[in-house]
Design a protein around this motif. Structure first.
Motif, PDB file in Angstrom:
ATOM      1  N   GLU A   5       0.854  -1.185   0.000  1.00 39.23           N
ATOM      2  CA  GLU A   5       0.000   0.000   0.000  1.00 39.23           C
ATOM      3  C   GLU A   5       0.891   1.237   0.000  1.00 39.23           C
ATOM      4  O   GLU A   5       1.765   1.386   0.853  1.00 39.23           O
ATOM      5  CB  GLU A   5      -0.873  -0.034   1.255  1.00 39.23           C
ATOM      6  CG  GLU A   5      -1.942   0.996   1.303  1.00 39.23           C
ATOM      7  CD  GLU A   5      -2.837   0.842   2.525  1.00 39.23           C
ATOM      8  OE1 GLU A   5      -3.016   1.848   3.224  1.00 39.23           O
ATOM      9  OE2 GLU A   5      -3.340  -0.285   2.773  1.00 39.23           O
ATOM     10  N   GLU A   7      -0.556   4.587  -0.406  1.00 39.93           N
ATOM     11  CA  GLU A   7      -1.296   5.674   0.231  1.00 39.93           C
ATOM     12  C   GLU A   7      -2.738   5.238   0.456  1.00 39.93           C
ATOM     13  O   GLU A   7      -3.282   4.449  -0.312  1.00 39.93           O
ATOM     14  CB  GLU A   7      -1.268   6.915  -0.678  1.00 39.93           C
ATOM     15  CG  GLU A   7      -2.018   8.108  -0.128  1.00 39.93           C
ATOM     16  CD  GLU A   7      -2.013   9.288  -1.099  1.00 39.93           C
ATOM     17  OE1 GLU A   7      -2.278  10.404  -0.630  1.00 39.93           O
ATOM     18  OE2 GLU A   7      -1.763   9.108  -2.302  1.00 39.93           O
ATOM     19  N   ARG A   8      -3.338   5.790   1.519  1.00 40.70           N
ATOM     20  CA  ARG A   8      -4.757   5.537   1.809  1.00 40.70           C
ATOM     21  C   ARG A   8      -5.412   6.871   2.134  1.00 40.70           C
ATOM     22  O   ARG A   8      -4.897   7.633   2.950  1.00 40.70           O
ATOM     23  CB  ARG A   8      -4.904   4.584   2.986  1.00 40.70           C
ATOM     24  CG  ARG A   8      -6.354   4.202   3.266  1.00 40.70           C
ATOM     25  CD  ARG A   8      -6.511   3.411   4.535  1.00 40.70           C
ATOM     26  NE  ARG A   8      -5.754   2.176   4.529  1.00 40.70           N
ATOM     27  CZ  ARG A   8      -6.134   1.063   5.145  1.00 40.70           C
ATOM     28  NH1 ARG A   8      -7.257   1.041   5.818  1.00 40.70           N
ATOM     29  NH2 ARG A   8      -5.375  -0.006   5.112  1.00 40.70           N
ATOM     30  N   ARG A   9      -6.530   7.134   1.485  1.00 45.34           N
ATOM     31  CA  ARG A   9      -7.275   8.384   1.721  1.00 45.34           C
ATOM     32  C   ARG A   9      -8.745   8.064   1.943  1.00 45.34           C
ATOM     33  O   ARG A   9      -9.271   7.121   1.366  1.00 45.34           O
ATOM     34  CB  ARG A   9      -7.178   9.313   0.505  1.00 45.34           C
ATOM     35  CG  ARG A   9      -5.801   9.855   0.224  1.00 45.34           C
ATOM     36  CD  ARG A   9      -5.809  10.888  -0.903  1.00 45.34           C
ATOM     37  NE  ARG A   9      -6.916  11.818  -0.736  1.00 45.34           N
ATOM     38  CZ  ARG A   9      -7.793  12.136  -1.697  1.00 45.34           C
ATOM     39  NH1 ARG A   9      -7.703  11.638  -2.888  1.00 45.34           N
ATOM     40  NH2 ARG A   9      -8.774  12.969  -1.449  1.00 45.34           N
ATOM     41  N   GLU A  10      -9.381   8.878   2.777  1.00 47.45           N
ATOM     42  CA  GLU A  10     -10.825   8.809   2.984  1.00 47.45           C
ATOM     43  C   GLU A  10     -11.396  10.158   2.571  1.00 47.45           C
ATOM     44  O   GLU A  10     -11.489  11.069   3.389  1.00 47.45           O
ATOM     45  CB  GLU A  10     -11.140   8.495   4.437  1.00 47.45           C
ATOM     46  CG  GLU A  10     -10.683   7.114   4.861  1.00 47.45           C
ATOM     47  CD  GLU A  10     -11.045   6.789   6.298  1.00 47.45           C
ATOM     48  OE1 GLU A  10     -12.167   7.133   6.739  1.00 47.45           O
ATOM     49  OE2 GLU A  10     -10.194   6.193   6.971  1.00 47.45           O
ATOM     50  N   LEU A  16     -13.307   5.343   0.191  1.00 49.07           N
ATOM     51  CA  LEU A  16     -11.929   4.997   0.499  1.00 49.07           C
ATOM     52  C   LEU A  16     -11.159   4.899  -0.816  1.00 49.07           C
ATOM     53  O   LEU A  16     -11.672   4.352  -1.808  1.00 49.07           O
ATOM     54  CB  LEU A  16     -11.897   3.658   1.236  1.00 49.07           C
ATOM     55  CG  LEU A  16     -10.631   3.212   1.938  1.00 49.07           C
ATOM     56  CD1 LEU A  16     -10.136   4.248   2.953  1.00 49.07           C
ATOM     57  CD2 LEU A  16     -10.869   1.885   2.651  1.00 49.07           C
ATOM     58  N   GLU A  17      -9.950   5.457  -0.839  1.00 50.30           N
ATOM     59  CA  GLU A  17      -9.051   5.370  -1.988  1.00 50.30           C
ATOM     60  C   GLU A  17      -7.724   4.808  -1.500  1.00 50.30           C
ATOM     61  O   GLU A  17      -7.104   5.390  -0.610  1.00 50.30           O
ATOM     62  CB  GLU A  17      -8.807   6.740  -2.615  1.00 50.30           C
ATOM     63  CG  GLU A  17     -10.022   7.382  -3.204  1.00 50.30           C
ATOM     64  CD  GLU A  17      -9.725   8.750  -3.815  1.00 50.30           C
ATOM     65  OE1 GLU A  17      -8.540   9.168  -3.863  1.00 50.30           O
ATOM     66  OE2 GLU A  17     -10.684   9.395  -4.244  1.00 50.30           O
ATOM     67  N   ILE A  18      -7.297   3.698  -2.086  1.00 53.03           N
ATOM     68  CA  ILE A  18      -6.052   3.061  -1.694  1.00 53.03           C
ATOM     69  C   ILE A  18      -5.172   2.929  -2.934  1.00 53.03           C
ATOM     70  O   ILE A  18      -5.576   2.323  -3.929  1.00 53.03           O
ATOM     71  CB  ILE A  18      -6.274   1.659  -1.086  1.00 53.03           C
ATOM     72  CG1 ILE A  18      -7.263   1.725   0.077  1.00 53.03           C
ATOM     73  CG2 ILE A  18      -4.966   1.063  -0.614  1.00 53.03           C
ATOM     74  CD1 ILE A  18      -8.627   1.305  -0.296  1.00 53.03           C
ATOM     75  N   THR A  19      -3.989   3.499  -2.877  1.00 55.23           N
ATOM     76  CA  THR A  19      -3.036   3.366  -3.977  1.00 55.23           C
ATOM     77  C   THR A  19      -2.101   2.211  -3.641  1.00 55.23           C
ATOM     78  O   THR A  19      -1.540   2.146  -2.542  1.00 55.23           O
ATOM     79  CB  THR A  19      -2.255   4.674  -4.191  1.00 55.23           C
ATOM     80  OG1 THR A  19      -3.197   5.722  -4.443  1.00 55.23           O
ATOM     81  CG2 THR A  19      -1.308   4.563  -5.376  1.00 55.23           C
ATOM     82  N   TYR A  51     -10.445  -4.385   2.266  1.00 56.40           N
ATOM     83  CA  TYR A  51     -10.642  -2.966   2.587  1.00 56.40           C
ATOM     84  C   TYR A  51     -12.102  -2.632   2.907  1.00 56.40           C
ATOM     85  O   TYR A  51     -12.375  -1.636   3.570  1.00 56.40           O
ATOM     86  CB  TYR A  51     -10.120  -2.082   1.459  1.00 56.40           C
ATOM     87  CG  TYR A  51      -8.615  -2.095   1.365  1.00 56.40           C
ATOM     88  CD1 TYR A  51      -7.836  -1.520   2.369  1.00 56.40           C
ATOM     89  CD2 TYR A  51      -7.958  -2.701   0.308  1.00 56.40           C
ATOM     90  CE1 TYR A  51      -6.447  -1.536   2.308  1.00 56.40           C
ATOM     91  CE2 TYR A  51      -6.576  -2.716   0.226  1.00 56.40           C
ATOM     92  CZ  TYR A  51      -5.829  -2.131   1.235  1.00 56.40           C
ATOM     93  OH  TYR A  51      -4.457  -2.151   1.165  1.00 56.40           O
ATOM     94  N   THR A  80      -4.976   2.522  -8.211  1.00 55.69           N
ATOM     95  CA  THR A  80      -5.756   3.059  -7.104  1.00 55.69           C
ATOM     96  C   THR A  80      -7.074   2.305  -7.057  1.00 55.69           C
ATOM     97  O   THR A  80      -7.779   2.205  -8.072  1.00 55.69           O
ATOM     98  CB  THR A  80      -5.999   4.572  -7.256  1.00 55.69           C
ATOM     99  OG1 THR A  80      -4.734   5.239  -7.209  1.00 55.69           O
ATOM    100  CG2 THR A  80      -6.870   5.106  -6.125  1.00 55.69           C
TER     101      THR A  80
END
Length: 116
Positions: A5, A7-10, A16-19, A51, A80
């Motif tokens: 992983e 990066e993780r963004r909310e 949820l966005e996970i790169t 996730y 992503t």
């Protein structure tokens, strides 16, 4: 070995966005096509459900409503994973976006019904 992983963004409630970086040494690539390894659909769905627990605690898999694999996810790709949870419909939507420079292209997408 898990998919690394980056990066993780909310970006908001229920999103949820996970790169992720698709490391060529991932077990998922071993034996899944000798000429051109690719990340199997089952591996993509496994990560979606992994996730999903962060967005929908207490929910579990019920059924796949639809899924489309439009382009392969290859070793060394950066992708992503976009997730959106709609609790009123008990529906999780997902999309894997493959990075190509500054652009992103949808590699796969779908909807999964969850239940308690």
């Amino acid at each position: 070995m898990k998919i690394p992983e980056i990066e993780r963004r909310e970006p908001g409630p229920g999103y949820l966005e996970i790169t992720l970086y698709l490391d060529p040494d991932l077990l998922w690539f071993k034996g899944h096509f000798a000429v051109q390894p690719l990340l199997p659909g089952v591996a993509q769905l496994d990560r979606v459900m992994h996730y999903a627990a962060a967005l929908a605690p207490g929910y579990r898999f019920h059924s796949i409503q639809n899924v489309k694999f439009a382009a392969p996810l290859l070793p060394e790709n950066t992708v992503t994973l976009l997730l959106a949870w709609q609790p009123e419909r008990q529906m999780l939507t997902f999309s894997y976006q493959r990075h190509a420079g500054n652009e992103r292209h949808t590699a796969s997408s779908g909807k999964i019904r969850l239940c308690q």
